[in-house]
Each structure stands twice: as structure tokens, then as C-alpha cells.
Design an enzyme around this catalytic site. Sequence first.
Site, PDB file in Angstrom:
ATOM      1  N   HIS B  77       0.847  -1.203   0.000  1.00 23.32           N
ATOM      2  CA  HIS B  77       0.000   0.000   0.000  1.00 23.32           C
ATOM      3  C   HIS B  77       0.882   1.253   0.000  1.00 23.32           C
ATOM      4  O   HIS B  77       0.652   2.174  -0.782  1.00 23.32           O
ATOM      5  CB  HIS B  77      -0.919   0.001   1.229  1.00 23.32           C
ATOM      6  CG  HIS B  77      -1.519   1.344   1.576  1.00 23.32           C
ATOM      7  ND1 HIS B  77      -2.552   1.897   0.858  1.00 23.32           N
ATOM      8  CD2 HIS B  77      -1.216   2.235   2.554  1.00 23.32           C
ATOM      9  CE1 HIS B  77      -2.867   3.084   1.389  1.00 23.32           C
ATOM     10  NE2 HIS B  77      -2.059   3.318   2.419  1.00 23.32           N
ATOM     11  N   ASP B 106       6.771  22.282 -25.932  1.00 24.87           N
ATOM     12  CA  ASP B 106       6.686  20.928 -25.380  1.00 24.87           C
ATOM     13  C   ASP B 106       7.756  20.806 -24.315  1.00 24.87           C
ATOM     14  O   ASP B 106       8.407  21.791 -23.967  1.00 24.87           O
ATOM     15  CB  ASP B 106       6.917  19.867 -26.482  1.00 24.87           C
ATOM     16  CG  ASP B 106       6.263  18.534 -26.118  1.00 24.87           C
ATOM     17  OD1 ASP B 106       6.568  18.000 -25.041  1.00 24.87           O
ATOM     18  OD2 ASP B 106       5.415  18.054 -26.901  1.00 24.87           O
ATOM     19  N   TRP B 142       7.590  -0.557   3.935  1.00 23.86           N
ATOM     20  CA  TRP B 142       8.112   0.087   2.721  1.00 23.86           C
ATOM     21  C   TRP B 142       9.523   0.608   2.940  1.00 23.86           C
ATOM     22  O   TRP B 142      10.253   0.861   1.992  1.00 23.86           O
ATOM     23  CB  TRP B 142       7.185   1.227   2.273  1.00 23.86           C
ATOM     24  CG  TRP B 142       7.368   2.523   2.999  1.00 23.86           C
ATOM     25  CD1 TRP B 142       6.858   2.851   4.217  1.00 23.86           C
ATOM     26  CD2 TRP B 142       8.120   3.656   2.570  1.00 23.86           C
ATOM     27  NE1 TRP B 142       7.235   4.113   4.560  1.00 23.86           N
ATOM     28  CE2 TRP B 142       8.014   4.645   3.565  1.00 23.86           C
ATOM     29  CE3 TRP B 142       8.864   3.951   1.417  1.00 23.86           C
ATOM     30  CZ2 TRP B 142       8.627   5.891   3.470  1.00 23.86           C
ATOM     31  CZ3 TRP B 142       9.478   5.195   1.324  1.00 23.86           C
ATOM     32  CH2 TRP B 142       9.356   6.141   2.345  1.00 23.86           C
ATOM     33  N   SER B 169      12.847   6.156 -13.576  1.00 16.95           N
ATOM     34  CA  SER B 169      11.750   6.903 -14.179  1.00 16.95           C
ATOM     35  C   SER B 169      11.648   8.306 -13.589  1.00 16.95           C
ATOM     36  O   SER B 169      11.552   9.295 -14.325  1.00 16.95           O
ATOM     37  CB  SER B 169      10.438   6.146 -13.964  1.00 16.95           C
ATOM     38  OG  SER B 169       9.347   7.001 -14.151  1.00 16.95           O
ATOM     39  N   SER B 170      11.709   8.404 -12.269  1.00 15.13           N
ATOM     40  CA  SER B 170      11.493   9.742 -11.702  1.00 15.13           C
ATOM     41  C   SER B 170      12.705  10.644 -11.919  1.00 15.13           C
ATOM     42  O   SER B 170      12.543  11.855 -12.065  1.00 15.13           O
ATOM     43  CB  SER B 170      11.102   9.660 -10.228  1.00 15.13           C
ATOM     44  OG  SER B 170      11.958   8.822  -9.532  1.00 15.13           O
ATOM     45  N   HIS B 253      13.845  11.430   3.802  1.00  9.51           N
ATOM     46  CA  HIS B 253      13.273  12.702   4.186  1.00  9.51           C
ATOM     47  C   HIS B 253      13.068  13.655   3.018  1.00  9.51           C
ATOM     48  O   HIS B 253      11.988  14.205   2.861  1.00  9.51           O
ATOM     49  CB  HIS B 253      13.946  13.370   5.375  1.00  9.51           C
ATOM     50  CG  HIS B 253      12.971  14.316   6.004  1.00  9.51           C
ATOM     51  ND1 HIS B 253      11.940  13.880   6.795  1.00  9.51           N
ATOM     52  CD2 HIS B 253      12.793  15.627   5.838  1.00  9.51           C
ATOM     53  CE1 HIS B 253      11.177  14.900   7.098  1.00  9.51           C
ATOM     54  NE2 HIS B 253      11.673  15.980   6.544  1.00  9.51           N
ATOM     55  N   GLU B 255      12.447  12.717   0.181  1.00  5.31           N
ATOM     56  CA  GLU B 255      11.324  12.101  -0.530  1.00  5.31           C
ATOM     57  C   GLU B 255       9.977  12.637  -0.039  1.00  5.31           C
ATOM     58  O   GLU B 255       9.089  12.894  -0.839  1.00  5.31           O
ATOM     59  CB  GLU B 255      11.387  10.578  -0.360  1.00  5.31           C
ATOM     60  CG  GLU B 255      10.140   9.819  -0.815  1.00  5.31           C
ATOM     61  CD  GLU B 255       9.896   9.852  -2.310  1.00  5.31           C
ATOM     62  OE1 GLU B 255      10.847  10.148  -3.063  1.00  5.31           O
ATOM     63  OE2 GLU B 255       8.750   9.585  -2.725  1.00  5.31           O
ATOM     64  N   TYR B 257       9.333  15.512   0.995  1.00  4.96           N
ATOM     65  CA  TYR B 257       9.132  16.843   0.408  1.00  4.96           C
ATOM     66  C   TYR B 257       8.905  16.768  -1.090  1.00  4.96           C
ATOM     67  O   TYR B 257       8.241  17.630  -1.659  1.00  4.96           O
ATOM     68  CB  TYR B 257      10.297  17.771   0.763  1.00  4.96           C
ATOM     69  CG  TYR B 257      10.308  18.066   2.246  1.00  4.96           C
ATOM     70  CD1 TYR B 257       9.180  18.601   2.855  1.00  4.96           C
ATOM     71  CD2 TYR B 257      11.394  17.772   3.039  1.00  4.96           C
ATOM     72  CE1 TYR B 257       9.138  18.826   4.203  1.00  4.96           C
ATOM     73  CE2 TYR B 257      11.365  18.002   4.404  1.00  4.96           C
ATOM     74  CZ  TYR B 257      10.240  18.526   4.980  1.00  4.96           C
ATOM     75  OH  TYR B 257      10.191  18.742   6.317  1.00  4.96           O
ATOM     76  N   SER B 268      -0.593  27.343  -4.181  1.00  2.00           N
ATOM     77  CA  SER B 268      -0.200  28.720  -4.459  1.00  2.00           C
ATOM     78  C   SER B 268      -0.745  29.232  -5.787  1.00  2.00           C
ATOM     79  O   SER B 268      -0.747  30.435  -6.035  1.00  2.00           O
ATOM     80  CB  SER B 268       1.328  28.843  -4.462  1.00  2.00           C
ATOM     81  OG  SER B 268       1.856  28.344  -3.263  1.00  2.00           O
ATOM     82  N   HIS B 302      15.760  12.188  12.441  1.00  2.00           N
ATOM     83  CA  HIS B 302      14.578  12.280  13.305  1.00  2.00           C
ATOM     84  C   HIS B 302      13.618  11.112  13.064  1.00  2.00           C
ATOM     85  O   HIS B 302      12.668  10.944  13.808  1.00  2.00           O
ATOM     86  CB  HIS B 302      13.872  13.633  13.186  1.00  2.00           C
ATOM     87  CG  HIS B 302      13.216  13.905  11.876  1.00  2.00           C
ATOM     88  ND1 HIS B 302      13.147  15.147  11.320  1.00  2.00           N
ATOM     89  CD2 HIS B 302      12.600  13.094  10.997  1.00  2.00           C
ATOM     90  CE1 HIS B 302      12.507  15.086  10.167  1.00  2.00           C
ATOM     91  NE2 HIS B 302      12.163  13.858   9.961  1.00  2.00           N
ATOM     92  N   HIS B 303      13.883  10.312  12.021  1.00  2.00           N
ATOM     93  CA  HIS B 303      13.098   9.093  11.823  1.00  2.00           C
ATOM     94  C   HIS B 303      13.655   7.955  12.660  1.00  2.00           C
ATOM     95  O   HIS B 303      13.088   6.873  12.682  1.00  2.00           O
ATOM     96  CB  HIS B 303      13.119   8.678  10.353  1.00  2.00           C
ATOM     97  CG  HIS B 303      12.463   9.674   9.449  1.00  2.00           C
ATOM     98  ND1 HIS B 303      11.128   9.619   9.130  1.00  2.00           N
ATOM     99  CD2 HIS B 303      12.947  10.760   8.811  1.00  2.00           C
ATOM    100  CE1 HIS B 303      10.829  10.622   8.327  1.00  2.00           C
ATOM    101  NE2 HIS B 303      11.917  11.338   8.122  1.00  2.00           N
ATOM    102  N   THR B 328       7.982  26.632   6.560  1.00  2.00           N
ATOM    103  CA  THR B 328       6.639  26.097   6.332  1.00  2.00           C
ATOM    104  C   THR B 328       5.605  27.062   6.895  1.00  2.00           C
ATOM    105  O   THR B 328       4.560  27.304   6.275  1.00  2.00           O
ATOM    106  CB  THR B 328       6.493  24.709   6.985  1.00  2.00           C
ATOM    107  OG1 THR B 328       7.643  23.934   6.658  1.00  2.00           O
ATOM    108  CG2 THR B 328       5.262  23.998   6.488  1.00  2.00           C
ATOM    109  N   LYS B 331       4.971  29.842   4.543  1.00  2.00           N
ATOM    110  CA  LYS B 331       4.069  29.501   3.441  1.00  2.00           C
ATOM    111  C   LYS B 331       2.609  29.568   3.892  1.00  2.00           C
ATOM    112  O   LYS B 331       1.768  30.146   3.209  1.00  2.00           O
ATOM    113  CB  LYS B 331       4.395  28.109   2.912  1.00  2.00           C
ATOM    114  CG  LYS B 331       5.797  28.023   2.337  1.00  2.00           C
ATOM    115  CD  LYS B 331       6.022  26.723   1.615  1.00  2.00           C
ATOM    116  CE  LYS B 331       5.444  26.783   0.239  1.00  2.00           C
ATOM    117  NZ  LYS B 331       6.373  27.290  -0.752  1.00  2.00           N
ATOM    118  N   ARG B 450       1.993   0.564  15.215  1.00  2.00           N
ATOM    119  CA  ARG B 450       1.602   0.448  13.810  1.00  2.00           C
ATOM    120  C   ARG B 450       2.035  -0.917  13.275  1.00  2.00           C
ATOM    121  O   ARG B 450       2.751  -1.648  13.937  1.00  2.00           O
ATOM    122  CB  ARG B 450       2.226   1.578  12.992  1.00  2.00           C
ATOM    123  CG  ARG B 450       3.729   1.602  13.015  1.00  2.00           C
ATOM    124  CD  ARG B 450       4.294   2.880  12.428  1.00  2.00           C
ATOM    125  NE  ARG B 450       4.245   2.889  10.978  1.00  2.00           N
ATOM    126  CZ  ARG B 450       5.166   3.490  10.203  1.00  2.00           C
ATOM    127  NH1 ARG B 450       6.195   4.133  10.746  1.00  2.00           N
ATOM    128  NH2 ARG B 450       5.064   3.480   8.895  1.00  2.00           N
TER     129      ARG B 450
END
Lengths: 181, 531
Positions: B77, B106, B142, B169-170, B253, B255, B257, B268, B302-303, B328, B331, B450
Amino acid sequence: MIKIGGIKRTTVLLTLLTLVMFGFGYALVPLYDVFCEVTGLNGKTGRIYNAEASKLVIDDQRFVTIQFDSNINGNLAWKLKADQKFLKVNPGKFYVATYTVENMINEEIVGQAIPSVTPQIASLYLKKSECFCFRNQVLKPGEKKKLTVRFEIDRDIPKNVESLTLSYTFFRALKDNKRAS
Amino acid sequence: MSTIAHDHHDHHDHKPTGIKRWLFSTNHKDIGTMYLVFSLIMFFIGGSMAMIIRAELFQPGLQFVDPQFYNSMVTVHALVMIFGAVMPAGVGLANWMIPIMIGAPDMALPRMNNMSFWILPFAFALLLGTLFMEGGAPAGGWTMYPPLVLQTGKAFPFLIFAVHFLGVSSIMGAINIIATVFNMRAPGMTLMRLPLFVWTWIITAFLLIASMPVLAGAVTMLLTDKYFGTSFFNAAGGGDPVLFQHIFWFFGHPEVYILILPAFGIISQIIPTFARKPLFGYASMVYATASIAILSFFVWAHHMFTVGLPINGELFFMYATMLIAVPTGVKVFNWVATMWKGAMTFETPMLFALAFVILFTIGGFSGLMLGITPVDFQYHDTYFVVAHFHYVLLTGAVFALMAAIYYWLPKWTGHMYDEKLAKIHFWLSAIFSNVLFFPQHFLGLAGMPRRIPDYSVQFADFNMVSSLGGFAYGISQLLFVYIVIKCVLGGKKATGQVWEGARGLEWTLSSPPPFHSFTKPPKVTKALMDY
């Protein structure tokens, strides 16, 4: 306004950046080891050679307690026991501690011991001149063996460290892993 | 109709037909559409897995699936939603909108664009194929922590290669976006005139290029550890499993963002349109986005506050994490200030955008709580974390994507969507996503871990509420599909500008825009953006 040359240059530069970052991922491995060694994280212990050992000065006013711990990783059918629960040692002096290891099954197995020290800061000051963890250990079916470690604790060990724990975990050695599978 | 004089010399607006149009497409609009459709399919595949998870958690005890399969569902998932739904949706929007926002004909590298899309179906065939394999799909989470992930059965190499493909790909998509924006802007489209969606995407693209290769390295190390006798993460050979967590989160991390920055860009664009005022603090928005991106490389630990970091390390990563709250906050302040005294109307895109601002901020606050080291020792690996990242990713990223679809759908299809149904979809989504995730905060604080299929009975009530919210949210997304299909097939004709308050190059084109747009670059003036 399309800059064809610019597109080419940007693409090449960004592809290079991609490769550099891929390399950086791998560079983190040695960086991590260096970082752990310098800070004493991970509790990895140091080694001492003869030239250095001959210069040691013994501090017989101070005693540090070193406790011995033993573990076996899940996929290894061995038994490991420290022969002494703890030693009271003077910094700067060499001591020998022993462990008994026994192969519990009917198969020759190669094992590798990995040391770890807590508190982590103490690992910077625990140095070994001889250790069974320096090389693989081979045990024949049912064999029982004495293992020795010769170590000293540096005089510079911080004053607030009054006791430390040296722990060994035996893993099935990687070479042996392959042979088994 | 179009106010820009284009296509003077070539009037052929022909497109290839049939399956070839899509297989060999080099057209940014078609590729954008394919990305978006793909992402919608993945959203439903990942969503079905979430439904299985919530069904199992509806009551304590084991009801429907065995624990191994439950863990597979949790793992797959996450991978499907992150790499299959949110990221491709962002790239799809970038493909569709960036060229027409900056006045380019293009994307810079159209063939590579085609390739970076078509890698995705293959990557997900690899990943989802593992569900039918001996030993089941990956079930170690994951984050792929060793040594657990190394116990994955036959699925393991498939997982690794799928991640490699997704990375390739990315990265190709990211290179393409940067090459396009840096080299193909229309005259007058200076960097500080770029629409904010374009800005956030440039920064996202740099994050992708800097972080995805590190993930590729980490999973390659897992692969060689398992099959080629290396011991990067194997203590028996002198490695360290904690090292994987450092490398993984160095990617991980940035990722998160990558998932949220394009959402910031979308919001925005939308808020000024429906507040009929220019964006408050444009430059500070750009700098805040860039600061968030740079800081994201210095907060990874921090993870992993609970792995046994030294006290100085914990302090550094705690302070660095807190620091991210500053840009943040800038924003969020700017979005609110944009609305201040604006002539606001509340069409569906605006409703989703407002929900985003509120709910994302709630997710941001729970993130701050998790960033406090001593507190994290209690929250770590509990449902509080699950609640936190679903607030920022579902009511954050996904709500922004929904807002973007409603905002630009009339531009893409030439028809207005059914506003009444869309509003129903919004309210169902907004209410039930909160019913779904808000109780999970309480579950986490009460200590529910979890990634477990069963739990102790004191957690039963909140889990039942959460599951009911989950089912209702899941079903209401079918309404979204119906609205989109209905809009593609027909509806009230949309004008070129679509929204009264819309400003920017893309709104000067007809709706739908011609297959080839801006073949002659438009002239961009400051007046174009003025209110």
C-alpha cells in the site's frame, strides 16, 4: 525561446549529478565507519600493538569494573559463556579474560564474534592485543573450546566511567553461510 | 478562444491515432494525461489495499487475512501510494502544465518523457506481481529495513528492481523538467515571474536527482548483501543494520518533500485565483520552498531517534527539524494573507485548497510533536505516526492533487465538471478523511503500535470509527471517477480563462488547448499576471 545547446548542457550536468549522488550513497558506508570510530559509536573496540603497549603506564590507584556478556545470533547452534562475570582492573595494565564456546550440533561450523562496548564512550579506551574476535572460529561437531581475549583499558578513560560491559555476539560466518546454502 | 497568435506557419494540428498515439507519444499533454490516468488507477489499487487493512482492523482479533498477508498489504500500500499514485500524479501535472505555463511548445526531451512514463507500468508489474508469488509480496515495511527485509522470499529481487525502475523513471522526469524550465521559457518569462507551481517543481526535481540515486544505492547494497556475500548491513561481516536506516532516510526525508512541494505549488496557484488577489509574498514563497528543500537533507535522523544516537546527535536533529517549521510557517502565513480581504468564491478547487491549508497544518503540528526527541520515544512506531503522515499525505498531498484536477480539468477537456457533484465529493472526502485519521492520533497516544493486524481490546472503539471513516472515504472516491469521466465526455463549454480570477499563460490558450501550443513563443509581460 528554446536554447538547444542549453538543453544538452543541462541534461549532461544533471546526469552527472545523478551519478555523483549514486556514488555518494556508497561513500556513506566508509564515512559512517569513520564517524563511528572517531566518536566510539557502535561500541566497536580498538586494537593495540606491541610498540604502543610497551609504553603503557599503570594507574594502580584506580579500579574499573569490566563485566563480560555473551550472545548467540539466532541462526547459530552454539553455546557461549563468559568464564568470569566481571574483573576489577587497573587502567594501563593487561588482563586476560576467557570464554567457553561449544558447538551443539553434529556439523562443522565457522563462527565470527562481534564485540560491543557500553557505555559507548568507553569503547574508545578498551584496547585488545589479542582476541578471538580477530578471526573466524571453526568448531568441529560437538567441540568445546576456550577462547581468550587480552585487553587493557587506557588511563585516559573518563573519570565518571566506573564500570563498563564488554559483550560478544557470535554470528555464523558469512563464508560458512554460503557453504550451508 | 486563444488570444495568442500561434501556428501561423503550420496549421496541422494533427495527432496520431489509435494505440500508437499513446505508446509512442512524445506530446507533453498526452504523456501528462497518461501519467494522471496511471496514477488514478494506482490510487485505487493502493486504496483497495487500505480497505483490506481497515477491514482487518475493524475489530480486534484476526478476521479476514493472515498476518503475513496483512504486512504485505501495509508494505505494498505504501509503495503503491508513494511511487505509483502521488509521485506520478505530480509528474503528470508537471507534464501537462509546465510547458503551457512557461510558453514552451513541449518538454525539452520528449522521447525521454515517453520512456520515463512507460517504465512505470513495468515497474509496477514487477512489484504487484509479487502478490502472486511463492512466499508472498514484500512484508517488511516500505522502508525495507534489514535484516527483516532480507527474509523476503522470491519477491525480494522483484522489489529491488521495481525500486530501481521507479528511481530511473522519476530521475528522467526530473531532468526533463529542469531542462525544460531552464532552457525553454518564453521571452519575458523571467525566473521570478514563473508561476509558483513551476518553481516548486524545479526544486522538487533537484530533490529527486539528489535523493533517488541514494535510494538506488541503498537497495543495491541490500541486493548484494543477500545474493553476493557483501555485508554492508550484516553485523557478522562487520556491517551495521543501522547504517541502512541512515542511508534510507537520507533519501527518505527529501522524498517526503518530493511528495508535498508540488502540492504547495498547486495551492499557491489556486488560492490567488479564487481570492482574486496576487499571491502574497511571492519571493518569500520561492525562498521558503528552497529552504525547506535544503534543510530536508539535514534532518534524516529524526526518523530514527530510538536507534541509540548520541545525545548531541539527537539534539542536532531535533533542532534542525524544528527549524523546518519556520519556512513552512511562512508559506501557511502567505496563503492566509493572500485570502485576507480577497473577493473569495468557493468553487471545488478552492474548497480542497482551503481544506489542504487547515489539514496539512494539523499534520505539520503532529510532525513537530514527533520531532521532539524525548516525546518521540513514546510516539515512535505508534498510530500517532500513521495519523501524522496520513494528514500530510492524504489530506495534504492528495487533497492538493484533487484540487489541481478540478482546477485544470476544464482547461484540459474544454468542459466544466459537475460543480454540484464535485462539492458533494469534497464534503464526503473532507469529513470522512478526518473520521478516518483523527482517531488514530488517540490510538497512537494510547500506545497502539503500527503495522499489526490485531490489537488489544481497549483500542477497539477508535479503530471501528477509523475503519468506518475509511470505507466511506474509499467509496466516495468512486464519485470522483464518475465526475472526471462525465466531464471528459461532455458538459458546459469552458472558456479559455475558465476561472474569472485565473492569471497566467495557460489561461490564454483555448480550452482544451491545441495539440501543439506555443509553437511560436508568446511575449510575457508583467500585465499578464496583474489583477
